[in-house]
Enzyme design. Structure first.
Site, short mmCIF file in Angstrom:
data_model
loop_
_atom_site.label_atom_id
_atom_site.label_comp_id
_atom_site.label_asym_id
_atom_site.label_seq_id
_atom_site.Cartn_x
_atom_site.Cartn_y
_atom_site.Cartn_z
N ASN A 45 26.38 -3.52 9.02
CA ASN A 45 26.26 -3.22 7.58
C ASN A 45 26.20 -1.73 7.26
OD1 ASN A 45 25.18 -6.21 7.81
ND2 ASN A 45 25.93 -5.89 5.73
N GLU A 51 33.90 -6.35 3.30
CA GLU A 51 33.05 -6.87 2.22
C GLU A 51 32.74 -5.81 1.17
OE1 GLU A 51 29.90 -8.08 5.06
OE2 GLU A 51 28.49 -7.22 3.64
N LYS A 103 23.09 -9.97 13.15
CA LYS A 103 22.86 -8.68 12.48
C LYS A 103 22.27 -7.70 13.47
CE LYS A 103 24.33 -9.69 8.49
NZ LYS A 103 25.35 -8.92 7.80
N LYS A 147 27.42 -15.01 14.16
CA LYS A 147 27.33 -13.57 13.88
C LYS A 147 25.87 -13.14 13.84
CE LYS A 147 28.68 -11.49 9.89
NZ LYS A 147 29.67 -11.33 8.83
N HIS A 194 35.18 -12.45 4.36
CA HIS A 194 33.72 -12.38 4.19
C HIS A 194 33.32 -13.40 3.14
CE1 HIS A 194 30.16 -10.76 1.91
NE2 HIS A 194 29.68 -10.91 3.13
N ALA A 195 32.19 -14.03 3.36
CA ALA A 195 31.65 -14.93 2.34
C ALA A 195 30.13 -14.94 2.51
CB ALA A 195 32.25 -16.32 2.47
N GLY A 196 29.51 -16.08 2.35
CA GLY A 196 28.08 -16.16 2.61
C GLY A 196 27.24 -16.08 1.35
N GLU A 246 31.17 -5.36 12.95
CA GLU A 246 31.51 -5.34 11.53
C GLU A 246 30.79 -4.19 10.83
OE1 GLU A 246 31.26 -9.26 9.89
OE2 GLU A 246 30.45 -8.55 7.99
N TYR A 288 19.95 -12.68 -3.38
CA TYR A 288 21.33 -13.09 -3.66
C TYR A 288 21.47 -13.42 -5.15
CZ TYR A 288 23.09 -13.47 1.15
OH TYR A 288 23.54 -13.20 2.41
N ASP A 342 37.30 -10.23 0.43
CA ASP A 342 36.15 -10.80 -0.29
C ASP A 342 36.65 -11.21 -1.67
OD1 ASP A 342 32.73 -10.17 -0.42
OD2 ASP A 342 33.86 -10.73 -2.20
N GLY A 369 19.65 -13.49 4.46
CA GLY A 369 20.63 -12.48 4.04
C GLY A 369 20.26 -11.05 4.41
N SER A 370 19.17 -10.85 5.15
CA SER A 370 18.75 -9.47 5.44
C SER A 370 19.60 -8.84 6.54
CB SER A 370 17.28 -9.44 5.84
OG SER A 370 17.05 -10.30 6.93
N ASP A 377 27.18 -7.33 13.36
CA ASP A 377 27.39 -6.73 12.03
C ASP A 377 26.30 -5.70 11.75
OD1 ASP A 377 27.87 -6.20 9.36
OD2 ASP A 377 27.70 -8.27 8.66
C1 LIG Z 1 23.25 -8.54 2.08
C2 LIG Z 1 24.19 -9.56 2.64
O1 LIG Z 1 23.50 -10.68 3.07
C3 LIG Z 1 25.02 -9.02 3.81
O2 LIG Z 1 24.16 -8.83 4.88
C4 LIG Z 1 26.11 -10.00 4.19
O3 LIG Z 1 27.09 -10.02 3.21
C5 LIG Z 1 26.71 -9.69 5.54
O4 LIG Z 1 27.18 -8.40 5.66
C6 LIG Z 1 27.74 -10.68 6.02
O5 LIG Z 1 28.70 -10.27 6.62
O6 LIG Z 1 27.53 -11.87 5.82
MG LIG Z 2 28.88 -8.24 6.85
#
Ligand SMILES: C[C@H](O)[C@@H](O)[C@@H](O)[C@H](O)C(=O)O
Ligand SMILES: [Mg+2]
Length: 404
Positions: free
Chosen positions: A252, A305, A222, A220, A355-357, A276, A36, A328, A26-27, A250
């Site tokens: 962030n 998100e 980062k 995707k 957005h999810a995850g 993103e 999380y 979201d 998740g970083s 992405d």
């Molecule tokens: C802190 C989180 O994992 C984010 O990095 C996450 O929501 C991310 O932006 C995403 O799009 O999945």
């Molecule tokens: Mg994101």
């Protein structure tokens, strides 16, 4: 005499956290050590029925969200489900406009996350009481009833109730075929699980190989902390996935507007579909400038998100500041507000890629995106849903398998 109403007699909320930062799951460029977490809500009726809701958050902030849920609970406990859903718009307003609480929002920040958790539990209770999964409750609901759940305050300059109703009525055509198709095929999904910012190249390669073997086609990555690293990682992934699979990036919220344009231009050769959250999630005109600058490179801007309400989404759409709407299920005020955004996105012809995850988000958002396809957009063009799952479970997700 048999009592038919279901009165909510209790609300409990728990602070649930997972130590995902230990292995950098998740970083990203702004959240380098995310744990999380969720504020997890259970409501209970006098007949012993329960509804479950949550909002996703990260780390110690969960304590504050839990306090906010507790502060809202007095507005829910004592109400019957029937009373709530007979005027769901009014109930949404009650939560978001309460005189003692409104000042700390309105409709944004911690209080909005808490509103989402509580209302998600109410929607869950409603779906359970009808004996249906949420997506089915939505898809089978009379369009007028659906509209009555939405607060149109502040968005009528972009979408009126009549227009919203018209969209829903038009999409009744072909609905059953789309239901059957979704149950059979599921909804297209992408994964971020291979390429969190803190992962080594070796892990990235291994996870990408596994994901390709499992059938994933959209990935995707980062970016945003170090340009050299981004060039290396994007080139690696593009090489592995080949020219025809999809890559998204992405950042962030890491950059200023000009920096975003320069940085993404340097990554354009890897052909990302979207960038993103290039900059502050509140900077609508900044997103518009980035969108304009990147359009000739074929790169869209995605955000949502941390887009905290329908009014923000309205302006993003009016300003052509995004090309992909990332709703979201917990950032917006639950299903009620998500419905408003789905309908606005349809009117402005912008695809929705939720957005999810995070914890519970994949489970929640699939209901919304199924509703979007079946009852609003009737299109899969340029659309996919975020389905991150723990790295060791990275199997493609088929909504149809779990939604019956
Ligand atoms: C802190 C989180 O994992 C984010 O990095 C996450 O929501 C991310 O932006 C995403 O799009 O999945
Ligand atoms: Mg994101």
């Amino acid at each position: 005499m048999l009592k038919m109403t279901k009165t909510i007699i209790k609300l409990t909320v728990r602070d649930v956290r997972f130590p995902t930062s230990l292995e950098q799951h998740g970083s990203d460029a702004m959240h380098t050590d995310p744990d999380y977490s969720v504020a997890y809500v259970v409501i209970e009726t006098d007949q012993g029925m329960q509804g479950y809701g949550l909002t996703f958050t990260v780390g110690r902030g969960t304590e504050i969200v839990v306090c906010a849920v507790e502060a809202l609970s007095a507005l829910v406990v004592g109400k019957s489900l029937e009373e709530i859903v007979s005027d769901f718009r009014g109930f949404y307003r009650l939560l978001t406009s309460d005189g003692q609480m409104r000042w700390i929002g309105p409709e944004k920040g911690v209080i909005q996350l808490a509103t989402a958790a509580v209302l998600n539990a109410v929607w869950d209770l409603w779906a359970r009481s009808e004996g249906k999964p949420l997506w089915k409750l939505l898809v089978e609901m009379d369009p007028r009833k659906l509209i009555s759940c939405i607060d149109f305050r502040y968005i009528t300059d972009a979408l009126t109730e009549e227009e919203a109703l018209d969209i829903l009525v038009k999409a009744q055509t072909g609905k059953q075929q789309r239901v059957d198709q979704m149950l059979k095929e599921g909804y297209p999904a992408y994964t971020t699980s291979c390429a969190w910012l803190g992962y080594s190249d070796q892990l990235l390669k291994q996870l990408c190989t596994d994901a390709l073997n499992d059938g994933w086609t959209k990935f995707k990555v980062k970016v945003g902390a170090d340009l050299k690293d981004d060039i290396r990682r994007c080139s690696l992934i593009r090489q592995m996935i080949g020219p025809h699979n999809t890559l998204m990036i992405d950042a962030n919220q890491r950059w200023d507007v000009g920096e975003a344009i320069t940085w993404v231009t340097r990554l354009a050769e890897y052909k990302p579909l979207w960038i993103e959250e290039p900059t502050s999630p509140d900077d609508i005109l900044g997103h518009a400038a980035i969108s304009k600058a990147l359009a000739p490179l074929g790169i869209g801007v995605a955000t949502g998100e941390q887009c905290h309400n329908r009014v923000m989404f309205k302006q993003f759409l009016q300003a052509s500041a995004l090309q992909f709407v990332q709703i979201d299920s917990c950032r917006l005020g639950s299903v009620n507000e998500n419905l408003a955004v789905l309908l606005m996105a349809h009117k402005f012809k912008v695809p929705v890629c939720p957005h999810a995850g995070g914890v519970g988000l994949c489970e929640l958002v699939q209901h919304l995106i199924l509703f979007d396809y079946i009852s609003v957009s009737a299109s899969l063009d340029n659309r996919c849903v975020n389905m991150d799952i723990p790295a060791h479970h990275s199997k493609p997700f088929n909504c149809g398998q779990v939604l019956k």
